[in-house]
Design a protein around this motif. Sequence first.
Motif, PDB file in Angstrom:
ATOM      1  N   ARG A 292       2.424  11.525  -2.932  1.00  0.00           N
ATOM      2  CA  ARG A 292       1.758  12.640  -3.601  1.00  0.00           C
ATOM      3  C   ARG A 292       2.774  13.770  -3.716  1.00  0.00           C
ATOM      4  NH1 ARG A 292      -3.146  15.459  -2.751  1.00  0.00           N
ATOM      5  NH2 ARG A 292      -4.204  13.704  -1.846  1.00  0.00           N
TER       6      ARG A 292
ATOM      7  N   ASN B 290      -0.646   5.562  -5.863  1.00  0.00           N
ATOM      8  CA  ASN B 290      -1.865   5.563  -5.087  1.00  0.00           C
ATOM      9  C   ASN B 290      -2.117   4.170  -4.513  1.00  0.00           C
ATOM     10  OD1 ASN B 290      -4.325   6.120  -4.009  1.00  0.00           O
ATOM     11  ND2 ASN B 290      -5.366   6.491  -5.961  1.00  0.00           N
ATOM     12  N   ASP B 291      -1.728   3.955  -3.256  1.00  0.00           N
ATOM     13  CA  ASP B 291      -2.083   2.735  -2.548  1.00  0.00           C
ATOM     14  C   ASP B 291      -1.660   1.485  -3.323  1.00  0.00           C
ATOM     15  OD1 ASP B 291      -3.039   1.783  -0.246  1.00  0.00           O
ATOM     16  OD2 ASP B 291      -5.136   1.701  -0.849  1.00  0.00           O
TER      17      ASP B 291
ATOM     18  N   ARG C 146       0.814  -1.225   0.000  1.00  0.00           N
ATOM     19  CA  ARG C 146       0.000   0.000   0.000  1.00  0.00           C
ATOM     20  C   ARG C 146       0.847   1.275   0.000  1.00  0.00           C
ATOM     21  NH1 ARG C 146      -5.313  -0.735   3.445  1.00  0.00           N
ATOM     22  NH2 ARG C 146      -5.820   0.771   1.837  1.00  0.00           N
TER      23      ARG C 146
ATOM     24  N   LYS D 122      -0.633  16.399  -7.292  1.00  0.00           N
ATOM     25  CA  LYS D 122      -0.631  15.204  -8.126  1.00  0.00           C
ATOM     26  C   LYS D 122      -0.337  13.961  -7.285  1.00  0.00           C
ATOM     27  CE  LYS D 122       1.506  13.440 -12.348  1.00  0.00           C
ATOM     28  NZ  LYS D 122       1.904  12.136 -11.802  1.00  0.00           N
ATOM     29  N   ILE D 123      -1.222  12.970  -7.395  1.00  0.00           N
ATOM     30  CA  ILE D 123      -0.966  11.705  -6.710  1.00  0.00           C
ATOM     31  C   ILE D 123      -0.164  10.819  -7.657  1.00  0.00           C
ATOM     32  CG2 ILE D 123      -2.023   9.674  -5.672  1.00  0.00           C
ATOM     33  CD1 ILE D 123      -4.452  11.456  -5.039  1.00  0.00           C
TER      34      ILE D 123
ATOM     35  N   ASN E 194      -1.512   5.388 -13.697  1.00  0.00           N
ATOM     36  CA  ASN E 194      -2.048   6.313 -12.691  1.00  0.00           C
ATOM     37  C   ASN E 194      -1.706   5.895 -11.270  1.00  0.00           C
ATOM     38  OD1 ASN E 194      -3.279   7.964 -14.636  1.00  0.00           O
ATOM     39  ND2 ASN E 194      -4.993   6.507 -14.767  1.00  0.00           N
ATOM     40  N   GLY E 195      -0.511   5.377 -11.089  1.00  0.00           N
ATOM     41  CA  GLY E 195      -0.043   5.074  -9.746  1.00  0.00           C
ATOM     42  C   GLY E 195      -0.674   3.840  -9.129  1.00  0.00           C
ATOM     43  N   GLN E 196      -1.309   2.998  -9.961  1.00  0.00           N
ATOM     44  CA  GLN E 196      -1.895   1.778  -9.412  1.00  0.00           C
ATOM     45  C   GLN E 196      -1.558   0.588 -10.299  1.00  0.00           C
ATOM     46  OE1 GLN E 196      -5.952   3.248  -9.115  1.00  0.00           O
ATOM     47  NE2 GLN E 196      -5.895   2.763  -6.919  1.00  0.00           N
TER      48      GLN E 196
ATOM     49  N   SER F 108       2.062   4.880  -1.100  1.00  0.00           N
ATOM     50  CA  SER F 108       1.423   6.072  -1.657  1.00  0.00           C
ATOM     51  C   SER F 108       2.405   7.219  -1.657  1.00  0.00           C
ATOM     52  CB  SER F 108       0.205   6.490  -0.831  1.00  0.00           C
ATOM     53  OG  SER F 108      -0.799   5.524  -0.938  1.00  0.00           O
TER      54      SER F 108
END
Lengths: 526, 255
Positions: B17, B25-26, B13, B21-22, B214-216, B15
């Motif tokens: 930022r 994300n998790d 998890r 802007k993230i 997108n960070g996932q 994260s």
Amino acid sequence: MVATLVRLRLLVLRNSLKRSPWQLVAVIIGGLYGLGLLVGVLAGLIALAFAPVELTSTVLVLVGAVVVLGWIVVPLFAFGIDQTLDPARLSVFPVPLNTLLAGLTLSGVLGVPGIVTAIAAVATAASWIRSPLAAVAAVIGGLIALLICVVGSRAVSALSTTLQSKRRFRELGGVLVFIPIILLGPIVIGLGRTLAVSAEQLPEIARIVGWTPFGAPWAVAADVAIGDWVPALVKLVIALATLALLLVVWRAALAAALVTPPASGAKRVAKGKTGMFGLLPATPAGAVAARALTYWRRDPRYARQLITVPLVPVLLWFYSANGSGEWIFTLTGPIIAFFLGIALYADISFDGTAFATHVADGVRGIDDRLGRIGALAVISVPLVLLGTIVPVAVIDAWDRLPMLLGLSAAALLSGFAVVSVSSARIVIPVPQAGDNPFKSAPGAGFTTALSGFATWGIVMLLTIPAVVLAVLSLALDSALFGWLTLAVGLGLGGGLLVLGLRLGGALLDRSAPEVLSRLKSLRSAA
Amino acid sequence: MSDPSAPALQLNRLSKRFGDKIAVNDLSLTVPTGSFYGLVGPNGAGKTTTLSMATGLLRPDAGQSLVHGIDLWREPLKAKALIGNLSDGVKLFDRLTGEQLVTYNGLLFGLERAEVAERVADLLRLLDLEQAAGTLVVDYSAGMTKKIALACALVHAPRLLVLDEPFESVDPVSAANIRDILAGYVQNGGTVIVSSHVMDLVQRMCDHVAVVANGQVLVAGTVDEVRGDSTLEDRFVELVGGRTHAEGPEWLRRS
């Protein structure tokens, strides 16, 4: 096209102000300072209108010459050269060379120093208001002088960039070349002082300076005012010729810079030669020291820190020769120690993002600190010892040696201690490796000066005990206090150093990733 | 000591930022020991940010990175000793010669001088950099710089290799050599995680892959599981989207 270049310059300025509020503060302070200066200058110029002609011309020529000299020399060692419009970056666009010259000149005027100089130069007409023809000549001369200032500083900057692009100059030589130029200031001042101890000789000096490229543009109006038409004409020609010569030099250097990519010329050594890495202990701290020492030799940004070293004895010798007492000369060692101790108060900034190597390899903070300070000690201790012992030998003041060694030790060791902490914390914008070491990095300036002065101040505070003892030994002419200075300098300095290394190491262990993030954000701003 | 049953790298998890802007994300990901793991995603997907947080270069806002069971952000020195890291977008100490740079990294990890010298010689030969050993790294081409950075990552014989865009600007012959080295490393029990834009390369080289956008993590697993019947590239475009079929603006077609 010229307008586009000027707009670009202003746009870059605006964007960099948006990024950093501190820089905005710096520009506002600079602007206010410039405004205050301007008001004072204008008042002075108007007052000169009521003074005798000789006084007016003496003041205008001498001050004017210093301004021109300042424009050309100061950026080399004090503030760096503003390269917002770096010719190398403009080289991909089809801009005619002459247009580029015009655009760069105009954008050079559009800064606080440029605007102040421009207004003051034109306003010299006010001082000659009693003779309308001289006033007109003053406006013309002033504008030429302004152009000499801007074009001269750009020409020197472009010239230094061209030299830098040759590998040999990019290394140590690039810095050494400028030592004589920097010493020019003290030499001129020295000559001036010895020549002109009394004010009566100033008009004579002004007359001579009026014939030099620095003074000629200002002297035209003075000659017109007293009706010396021929000298006025000759000086106008001197001024114009100076401007033309500088333009030619700048144009040639710029043309060369546009076709010479900044990096060139490979240097290589035989395989198996690892230099310092083979000499120093094979430990992480030893490796950091070997790396730092290699950089001292190969990276002119480090060598630049040594420029003050030859400057100190020259200046001090000069002051002591001018009747301030021989003892001033013996302070060479402690003053060099003070400057060298804190030379790299933001050492990690010079690494740039290469510092990631230390973070990724899990280097302990204390090893990083020990290595850097160790390398600095290898460079600075011999220089400081030389600077302390040689002057003592020259003026045969051996009884002062313990006191002076104590002062040097206190300054150097306290400097090391403070730098151990500050360089783990302070990240400032510096020129990137391979850039012109005299270039001012984007966003540098006010914040850099502030953190620099703070570091100086702390080191000064820490050396107070040694300084007090040294003053006592001088005042009481006591050998005992001299030895006490040495004991305190070494003891207190050593203790502070151990403390500094521990604090700095712990700080780095805690915050190395954050330091790296800040270095990265500087990099992307550049 | 590290837990032998733990995966080589486990991200829990994470994260991060940056301002509004993230970037990540998790994000959770497990890289099994002995796998050759590919990390793919479009530009700005958060690959570099993820790998930086995994290897201790960037402190996450939240989440954990476990390297062979060791919590990297709790015991950074211990965890970093297990990782060989080639990061993208940071400079090297490029005023050193190639040989000095690899030696420097070896010494920073606390290896003996003789040991370092032997390994440096092996690595330079393996990566075909012997000729350039005495040249300053600043004078290297982009591909040579990648290779010397790889040598720096390998010199302390890490158990986990984290390589951010290792094949960028590397010529095909060197790339093939590097692939062989990495394959041999995995066969002998090492674990590799690479990020790349080149789907074809990942499909041929890796046994596991994760697609990040997108960070996932959109999908993760063995390469065969992820691509199904199609190629990895088609599957990637299908997952990430954003493919346009325009011919470009009219004025660009005239020339």
